[in-house]
Design an enzyme around this catalytic site. Sequence first.
Site, PDB file in Angstrom:
ATOM      1  N   GLY A 121     196.339  26.317  95.526  1.00 24.85           N
ATOM      2  CA  GLY A 121     196.278  26.435  94.130  1.00 24.85           C
ATOM      3  C   GLY A 121     194.590  27.783  94.226  1.00 24.85           C
ATOM      4  N   VAL A 147     191.821  15.880  98.914  1.00 24.55           N
ATOM      5  CA  VAL A 147     191.508  13.884  98.571  1.00 24.55           C
ATOM      6  C   VAL A 147     192.540  13.310  99.377  1.00 24.55           C
ATOM      7  CG1 VAL A 147     192.190  14.371  95.982  1.00 24.55           C
ATOM      8  CG2 VAL A 147     193.783  14.499  97.191  1.00 24.55           C
ATOM      9  N   SER A 197     199.661  18.418  95.778  1.00 19.55           N
ATOM     10  CA  SER A 197     200.704  18.906  96.681  1.00 19.55           C
ATOM     11  C   SER A 197     200.976  19.970  97.297  1.00 19.55           C
ATOM     12  CB  SER A 197     201.798  17.607  96.962  1.00 19.55           C
ATOM     13  OG  SER A 197     202.725  18.309  97.577  1.00 19.55           O
ATOM     14  N   GLY A 227     192.875   3.870  94.466  1.00 27.00           N
ATOM     15  CA  GLY A 227     192.029   3.321  95.342  1.00 27.00           C
ATOM     16  C   GLY A 227     190.569   3.235  94.238  1.00 27.00           C
ATOM     17  N   LYS A 232     191.703   2.036  90.783  1.00 27.37           N
ATOM     18  CA  LYS A 232     191.537   0.867  91.248  1.00 27.37           C
ATOM     19  C   LYS A 232     189.921   0.336  90.861  1.00 27.37           C
ATOM     20  CE  LYS A 232     192.533  -3.215  93.773  1.00 27.37           C
ATOM     21  NZ  LYS A 232     191.800  -2.784  94.875  1.00 27.37           N
ATOM     22  N   ALA A 275     202.771  13.008  89.824  1.00 25.90           N
ATOM     23  CA  ALA A 275     203.432  13.457  89.451  1.00 25.90           C
ATOM     24  C   ALA A 275     204.408  13.520  91.475  1.00 25.90           C
ATOM     25  CB  ALA A 275     203.082  15.110  89.592  1.00 25.90           C
ATOM     26  N   TYR A 293     208.529  17.090 101.923  1.00 26.21           N
ATOM     27  CA  TYR A 293     207.918  16.916 100.718  1.00 26.21           C
ATOM     28  C   TYR A 293     208.461  15.557 100.554  1.00 26.21           C
ATOM     29  CZ  TYR A 293     207.667  18.332  95.865  1.00 26.21           C
ATOM     30  OH  TYR A 293     207.105  18.869  94.543  1.00 26.21           O
TER      31      TYR A 293
END
Length: 311
Positions: free
Chosen positions: A37, A58, A76, A103, A106, A115, A146
């Site tokens: 990105g 992440v 991704s 996590g 939650k 996505a 993927y």
Amino acid sequence: MTTSLVTGGAGFLGSHLCDRLLSEGHRVLAVDNLITGKAKNVAHLEGNDSFRLIHHDVTTHLEIDEPVDNVLHFASPASPIDYLELPIQTLKVGSLGTHNTLGLAKAKGARYLLASTSEVYGDPLVHPQPETYWGNVNPVGPRGVYDEAKRFSEAMVTAYHSAHGLDTRIVRIFNTYGPRMRPKDGRVVPAFIRQALLGEPLTVFGDGSQTRSFCYVDDLVEGIWRLLGSDVTTPVNIGNPNEMTILEFAHRIVEVTGADVEIRFLPLPVDDPKTRQPNISKARELLDWEPKVNFEEGLRRTIEFFRAMEG
Ligand code: NAD
Ligand code: UDP
């Protein structure tokens, strides 16, 4: 105020999603490591107090020091060229990244939206593809990194839903295009537009008889927004059923741009799906959603963006 965290928020789809969430009055935290990105995609949001870009991978633990109501996991690599160049990162963001963000959701008591992708259907043997189809994926082919990461993600999201009662959504996104795609990300829409604008031959892989169905980004974002606000926890296809062959698509690009370019046929990549078209009955019925932007209009807006980029 509702706070939504978007992983991959500086990417093509993530940045459009951030725009939409902000326009709906949300506070938005975009989390991105900028591997595919660009900060430029959200540069127009700098100075907006409701928006924050957090540079973070992440696949490692994520600590957010404020309440979060929605986690939307879009991080991704997404173009075949990107995930072939980044196979391990792709597997990690779809496994560790999905685990970490689940996590987080939650811990925060947040709703979670994944996505996912039409690639979970692989090279489909059922056409068009309904959500009930389980797919035809080669786990050890080049696309396996993927496809299997996304299939694992779907299984993980479903397990958090059933084992922890997490409030989850899964969107299976079909080929989407629009402004902010990278001209050289390798996907067919930016590839052909870029080639046409530069007066270069359009590179059709194989004989161009394989099909795809292209959805304009605004339509996709509308579908995601409706899914997020719904109570549908099973996967939902969002895409445009307007199917065409890649050769037909090349001719349409020539028509729309008025470019005087040839078509160059190159070898078909391994495991390239032969057909793809979403069955969107479920989205129509449960979300009252269907695409609105016709293909010529979507292409015109995308071409305008690419022209402005060059100038
Ligand atoms: P993109 O490459 O423009 O966006 C992906 C973003 O994720 C990038 O900004 C990238 O830097 C970020 N990212 C990747 N790994 C990361 C990590 N470990 N930590 C933090 N950020 C990370 O691609 P896109 O087309 O916007 O796709 C976004 C999502 O939508 C992806 O999950 C993709 O699988 C899914 N999707 C897209 C399409 C499509 O047609 N565009 C189709 C199906 C599914
Ligand atoms: N394709 C092509 N020329 C290109 C790029 C892609 O013919 O320069 C084809 C590719 O082989 C596939 C289709 O266009 O059949 C869509 O490719 P893309 O990478 O956009 O996405 P996919 O749907 O394969 O993930």
